[in-house]
Design a protein around this motif. Sequence first.
Motif, short mmCIF file in Angstrom:
data_model
loop_
_atom_site.label_atom_id
_atom_site.label_comp_id
_atom_site.label_asym_id
_atom_site.label_seq_id
_atom_site.Cartn_x
_atom_site.Cartn_y
_atom_site.Cartn_z
N LEU A 481 0.83 -1.19 0.00
CA LEU A 481 0.00 0.00 0.00
C LEU A 481 0.87 1.25 0.00
O LEU A 481 1.87 1.32 0.73
CB LEU A 481 -0.92 0.02 1.22
CG LEU A 481 -2.03 -1.03 1.27
CD1 LEU A 481 -2.88 -0.84 2.52
CD2 LEU A 481 -2.90 -0.98 0.02
N ARG A 482 0.50 2.21 -0.80
CA ARG A 482 1.25 3.46 -0.92
C ARG A 482 1.19 4.24 0.39
O ARG A 482 0.15 4.29 1.06
CB ARG A 482 0.64 4.28 -2.06
CG ARG A 482 1.38 5.58 -2.39
CD ARG A 482 0.73 6.24 -3.60
NE ARG A 482 0.87 5.38 -4.79
CZ ARG A 482 0.08 5.47 -5.84
NH1 ARG A 482 -0.94 6.32 -5.85
NH2 ARG A 482 0.29 4.69 -6.89
N ASP A 483 2.31 4.85 0.78
CA ASP A 483 2.33 5.70 1.97
C ASP A 483 1.29 6.81 1.82
O ASP A 483 0.97 7.24 0.70
CB ASP A 483 3.71 6.32 2.18
CG ASP A 483 4.76 5.27 2.50
OD1 ASP A 483 4.39 4.10 2.71
OD2 ASP A 483 5.95 5.63 2.53
N ALA A 484 0.78 7.28 2.94
CA ALA A 484 -0.29 8.29 2.92
C ALA A 484 0.09 9.48 3.77
O ALA A 484 0.60 9.33 4.89
CB ALA A 484 -1.60 7.68 3.42
N ALA A 485 -0.15 10.67 3.25
CA ALA A 485 0.05 11.92 3.98
C ALA A 485 -1.29 12.63 4.13
O ALA A 485 -2.10 12.65 3.19
CB ALA A 485 1.04 12.81 3.25
N LEU A 486 -1.53 13.19 5.32
CA LEU A 486 -2.81 13.85 5.60
C LEU A 486 -2.57 15.20 6.27
O LEU A 486 -1.63 15.35 7.06
CB LEU A 486 -3.69 13.00 6.51
CG LEU A 486 -4.09 11.61 6.06
CD1 LEU A 486 -3.09 10.56 6.56
CD2 LEU A 486 -5.50 11.25 6.56
N LEU A 487 -3.42 16.15 5.94
CA LEU A 487 -3.48 17.42 6.64
C LEU A 487 -4.82 17.48 7.37
O LEU A 487 -5.82 16.95 6.89
CB LEU A 487 -3.37 18.60 5.68
CG LEU A 487 -2.01 18.82 5.02
CD1 LEU A 487 -2.10 19.96 4.01
CD2 LEU A 487 -0.93 19.11 6.05
N GLY A 488 -4.83 18.15 8.50
CA GLY A 488 -6.08 18.24 9.24
C GLY A 488 -6.00 19.21 10.39
O GLY A 488 -5.07 20.03 10.48
N PHE A 489 -6.99 19.12 11.27
CA PHE A 489 -6.98 19.95 12.47
C PHE A 489 -7.79 19.25 13.56
O PHE A 489 -8.65 18.40 13.30
CB PHE A 489 -7.57 21.34 12.21
CG PHE A 489 -9.06 21.35 11.95
CD1 PHE A 489 -9.98 21.33 13.01
CD2 PHE A 489 -9.55 21.40 10.66
CE1 PHE A 489 -11.34 21.34 12.78
CE2 PHE A 489 -10.93 21.41 10.42
CZ PHE A 489 -11.82 21.38 11.49
N LYS A 490 -7.48 19.64 14.76
CA LYS A 490 -8.21 19.18 15.94
C LYS A 490 -8.64 20.42 16.71
O LYS A 490 -7.84 21.33 16.95
CB LYS A 490 -7.31 18.30 16.81
CG LYS A 490 -7.94 17.75 18.07
CD LYS A 490 -6.97 16.77 18.75
CE LYS A 490 -7.60 16.08 19.94
NZ LYS A 490 -6.69 15.02 20.49
N SER A 491 -9.93 20.46 17.09
CA SER A 491 -10.40 21.58 17.89
C SER A 491 -10.98 21.05 19.20
O SER A 491 -11.61 19.99 19.21
CB SER A 491 -11.46 22.40 17.13
OG SER A 491 -12.63 21.62 16.93
N HIS A 492 -10.75 21.79 20.26
CA HIS A 492 -11.30 21.42 21.56
C HIS A 492 -11.96 22.65 22.15
O HIS A 492 -11.34 23.72 22.27
CB HIS A 492 -10.20 20.93 22.50
CG HIS A 492 -10.72 20.54 23.86
ND1 HIS A 492 -10.42 21.23 25.00
CD2 HIS A 492 -11.54 19.54 24.24
CE1 HIS A 492 -11.04 20.67 26.04
NE2 HIS A 492 -11.72 19.64 25.60
N ILE A 493 -13.24 22.51 22.49
CA ILE A 493 -14.01 23.62 23.04
C ILE A 493 -14.57 23.17 24.38
O ILE A 493 -15.38 22.24 24.45
CB ILE A 493 -15.16 24.03 22.10
CG1 ILE A 493 -14.60 24.40 20.72
CG2 ILE A 493 -15.94 25.21 22.68
CD1 ILE A 493 -15.66 24.62 19.67
N GLN A 494 -14.13 23.81 25.45
CA GLN A 494 -14.63 23.53 26.80
C GLN A 494 -15.81 24.44 27.08
O GLN A 494 -15.64 25.66 27.27
CB GLN A 494 -13.52 23.71 27.84
CG GLN A 494 -13.89 23.23 29.23
CD GLN A 494 -13.87 21.72 29.32
OE1 GLN A 494 -13.01 21.06 28.76
NE2 GLN A 494 -14.84 21.17 30.04
#
Length: 496
Positions: A481-494
């Motif tokens: 399987l070809r290597d995979a690169a991802l962009l993203g974000f994580k948000s946390h709201i208290q």
Amino acid sequence: MLFPDTAMPVHARNIARTAMQAAALALGGLLYGAMPAGAQVMDRDIGSAPSLLVSRPLPRHASHKTWVPPFSQPEAVAPNPVSKWLRRRGINFLVDNTNEFAGAITPPTRGSTPGFSNYKQGASNAGQYAMQLDVDWDRLAGWRGFATHMITVGRYGTTANRMFGDWLNHASEDYGGGGNVVVHLVYAYGEETLLGGRLAIAAGRMSEISDFAASPLFCNFQNGSFCGRPKGITDTNYDAGYPAGTWGFRVRGRPARSVYVQTGLYPIENGIYQVYQHRTGFKFNGANIIGYAAPIETAWEPVFRHGTLPGHYKFGAQLFSTPQNDNYLDVAGAPYALTGRKQRQHGASWSTWVMFDQRLLHYHDKDSGLTALSGAIYNDPRTSLRKYLVYAALINRGYFRSRPYDTMGFALTYTRIADGVTMTEQDMIDIGNRSSLPNHATGVQRDTVVMEANYAIHVMPGVIFTPLFEYYIHPNAQSNLRDAALLGFKSHIQLM
């Protein structure tokens, strides 16, 4: 792009949209110069509550007075007089939302082989809303040293890693186990703390891996090989890890200020991660108990240089009493993939771990500095999928004086698949039985690496926004399987 599953309840889809909108607003606030106003960091989210207690050594001049350890009280988006009123009376109620987005920037492997045709380049969003209720019965009703703890979650969305063929490590950790219901019970238990914190006894519905092999630092990252817990520790479906819980009993003793020893007994409930048994988490009858897990762990928790350089050095093991299948041999001691006979069963299995974290440098604020993490998990090679996992990470908080709660992070995990699994899959391919490979494999599984780099931005009180980059080498532990690169974000709201 894939949005939250349209089969989800309408309220869940609305929460997903709200979380993404809030993340966008939070980023906008950052661009317009919002400054940090409190010590809100990802290692103080709702899921980290039990491991925060484990990671807290005794005070320097501890007495033997019976008391309830202080509850987690992270900053929130807006001041709440109701929360303050409740806390004065021993009731701690928290509400938060964690949202995780990831999208592949590389195309997946494609082909006519079964399974490959479903792979595609895409993005996904997943997340959870969570509620935590802690009650200090010492303050509320005079029951010295006794507290109760409960967490419920609702989860929504899907995860991007399956688009490129990976079933081992989620690109978004907040996926799965929530049962696709409005409220899923994670745990609800009582704990008695005695002798000034030197002895703590807990029982009820518990998540074993929130107490053992745990750290509040892991979820400064998003990928599932690391966040929550290094994935190798829950290699079997018999380990209750957040958001799954079982009946349990745990006792922790602190013979010295910076040393603890803990053990427990947790009934193994068949199907704890499956909706047919634990869709809501409120199934309490125990009819599906098939054995017991018995963990033991000890740790040294030193604090160097006048309290500015804390560390945690953990060693642990656990035994599973329920029978498990051999991953290579049949009942006659031959490869089961070639003979077609039933797999050999082992009456018990085990796993072990060592985990270290140490702050190396201290900057300006009390919680700032450079912290290094490393560890290894080694499972019973006869019955496991992941023979071992090793990890290393750096968390650099408050490097910039003007951004005392911003955090830079880098994490790497390496997973080695058990030899028996690798040989079984090779046997199946050799005899032309590729369609029956275990673990959703489309080739031979050997090893995999998952890396993540991120920057957590403290946007405003109660809001953290974390752009990130993930990279998978040998997705699903397959070199085809070809290597995979991802962009993203994580948000946390208290929220509270």
